[in-house]
Write an enzyme that holds these catalytic residues in place. Structure first.
Site, mmCIF file in Angstrom:
data_model
loop_
_atom_site.group_PDB
_atom_site.id
_atom_site.type_symbol
_atom_site.label_atom_id
_atom_site.label_comp_id
_atom_site.label_asym_id
_atom_site.label_seq_id
_atom_site.Cartn_x
_atom_site.Cartn_y
_atom_site.Cartn_z
ATOM 1 N N GLU A 2 0.840 -1.200 0.000
ATOM 2 C CA GLU A 2 0.000 0.000 0.000
ATOM 3 C C GLU A 2 0.880 1.257 0.000
ATOM 4 O OE1 GLU A 2 -2.426 -0.357 3.479
ATOM 5 O OE2 GLU A 2 -3.713 -1.903 2.632
ATOM 6 N N GLU A 16 -3.709 7.412 -1.952
ATOM 7 C CA GLU A 16 -3.385 5.985 -1.928
ATOM 8 C C GLU A 16 -4.176 5.272 -3.008
ATOM 9 O OE1 GLU A 16 -4.236 2.192 0.959
ATOM 10 O OE2 GLU A 16 -3.333 3.955 1.915
ATOM 11 N N HIS A 75 2.497 0.062 3.843
ATOM 12 C CA HIS A 75 2.147 -1.142 4.588
ATOM 13 C C HIS A 75 2.254 -2.354 3.670
ATOM 14 C CE1 HIS A 75 -0.682 1.600 7.178
ATOM 15 N NE2 HIS A 75 0.589 1.945 7.253
ATOM 16 N N ARG A 97 3.490 -2.583 9.129
ATOM 17 C CA ARG A 97 3.086 -1.212 8.856
ATOM 18 C C ARG A 97 4.229 -0.192 8.863
ATOM 19 N NH1 ARG A 97 -2.190 -0.005 9.629
ATOM 20 N NH2 ARG A 97 -1.741 1.930 10.749
#
Length: 442
Positions: A130, A194, A243, A333
């Site tokens: 991500e 994102e 992440h 993360r």
């Protein structure tokens, strides 16, 4: 898709491809390429394209500079944003003149880590990354300014989210290049975005991260914007993370899932997490590789700066998403998008495998907000912090046998040297903050 040499030669002719970029990645995670005319494509597909490795950051000395590019045929793609004199891309592995894989090639380093997983019975490492990014306006010369393109927040939409059109075109371009996009949205900070794409095996996921960065920057520029994957471009707002959702498979079976477990987690998953937690401080120099990375890893901005895990809480470094069965996974993360994705996945995998091999015991989860815990409470609960700066992270990296072995001697040595230089340049620089605070006071 899977391509043969004949497929690529045919498609190149049918689609009027004129140039091919043979891409690879240096130690710092920067995409490099050699562009060849289509007349040299067959030679490239026969692994006969040579380049000078001594000019690439962290590669080899000038007296051993000749290296070969071996294209991965399945990475063939035509860039959709070039209408005339079409350009295609192949991602390559780097080989020495004796036909052996180059030890400092990040893609080969990840393949070596995957080989160890295979020897332990795992057939795949699935990764869902991500990577977040910021969009800044550019000036009349096309250079980035410090002016954001919007003041939107999490999940905002137009007209507050002024990056919507740019983001939508990025999504369409990625889909045209074979990505399966799951969602796109405005992130927490102004100008932050994102775009989530479907998980893939580790090599493909790392390739996709590199392609994603290239597409985002290219399309943003066409909209008069500058896209940056810098972890913390602005003070006082959330930084950009990457992440990494990850799981190990044995054939079609998710090795991280156990329906009889209270949380649905197998022993492999628990040992894997224990390995990640044990080596987190040591691999931080790879997953968070810049001076700026540690400006993001501070309390208060949703960034995980504590080495802990939870099945729901988002303040620890590891979270377990709610999905179970084939979707059971570990979400690490702390990585940020400045990381070299091949190296980042390699060190996390090796850390997790070390936990499995040695059956490391997983500490209890932390289900309360770590950000509000006092220093005494953190010590009492046995919750360490990630390194506070790049220098601390580098010292942890070189003193770790597991992470050093994951990188290999060549990459570890050269990465340490390059990052030591970066740290020293930062340490000795006089910054605007210092002038603002000390010029008048002293």
């Amino acid at each position: 898709m899977s391509y043969s040499k004949e497929d690529i030669l045919r498609i190149a002719k049918e689609e009027n491809v004129r140039f091919i970029r043979l891409q690879f990645t240096d130690l710092l995670g920067t995409i490099k390429n050699v562009e060849i005319p289509v007349s040299q494509l067959e030679k490239a597909l026969d692994n006969k394209m040579m380049f000078d490795g001594s000019s690439i950051e962290g590669y080899v000395r000038i007296e051993e500079s000749d290296m070969y590019l071996y294209p991965d045929l399945d990475t063939w793609v035509i860039f959709p944003w070039v209408a005339e004199d079409r350009v295609a891309r192949l991602i390559c592995d780097v080989y020495m003149t004796d036909g052996t894989p180059f030890g400092g090639d990040p893609r080969n380093i990840l393949k070596r880590a995957l080989k160890e997983a295979e020897e332990m019975g795992y057939t795949a490492m699935n990764v869902g990354p991500e990577p977040e990014f910021f969009l800044f306006k550019t000036d009349e010369k096309g250079n980035p300014t410090m002016e954001l393109n919007d003041q939107g927040g999490y999940f905002d939409l137009a007209p507050t989210d002024l990056g919507e059109n740019c983001r939508r075109e990025i999504v369409l371009t990625l889909e045209e290049m074979g990505f399966e996009i799951e969602a796109s949205h405005h992130e927490v900070a102004p100008g932050q975005h994102e775009i989530d794409f479907k998980y893939a095996d580790a090599i493909k996921a790392a390739d996709q991260i590199q392609t994603f960065k290239l597409v985002v920057k290219t399309i943003a520029r066409q909209h008069g914007l500058h896209a940056t994957f810098m972890p913390k471009p602005l003070y006082g707002v959330s930084g950009s993370g990457m992440h990494c959702h990850q799981s190990l498979f044995k054939g079609k079976v998710n090795a991280f899932y156990d329906e009889s477990d209270e949380l649905g987690l197998s022993k492999d998953a628990r040992h894997y997490m224990a390995g990640i937690l044990k080596h987190a401080r040591a691999f931080a120099a790879v997953t968070n590789p810049t001076v700026n990375s540690y400006k993001r890893l501070v309390p208060g901005y949703e960034a995980p700066c504590y080495v802990a895990w939870s099945s729901s809480n988002r303040s620890p470094m590891i979270r377990i998403p709610a999905s179970r069965g084939l979707s059971t996974r570990v979400e690490v993360r702390n990585p940020d998008p400045a990381a070299n994705p091949y190296l980042a996945l390699a060190v996390m995998l090796r850390a997790g495998l070390d936990g499995i091999k040695n059956e490391l015991e997983l500490v209890a989860p932390v289900d309360r907000n770590i950000y509000v815990m006092s220093e005494e409470e953190l010590i009492e609960e046995g919750i360490p912090s990630l390194p506070s700066d790049l220098k601390e992270a580098l010292n942890e990296m070189v003193n770790s046998e597991v992470i050093s072995d994951a990188l290999g001697e060549h990459a570890r040595t050269h990465l340490y040297e390059l990052k030591e230089i970066e740290w020293d340049m930062y340490r000795t620089q006089v910054h605007e903050w210092e002038r603002d605070h000390y010029m008048r006071l002293y």
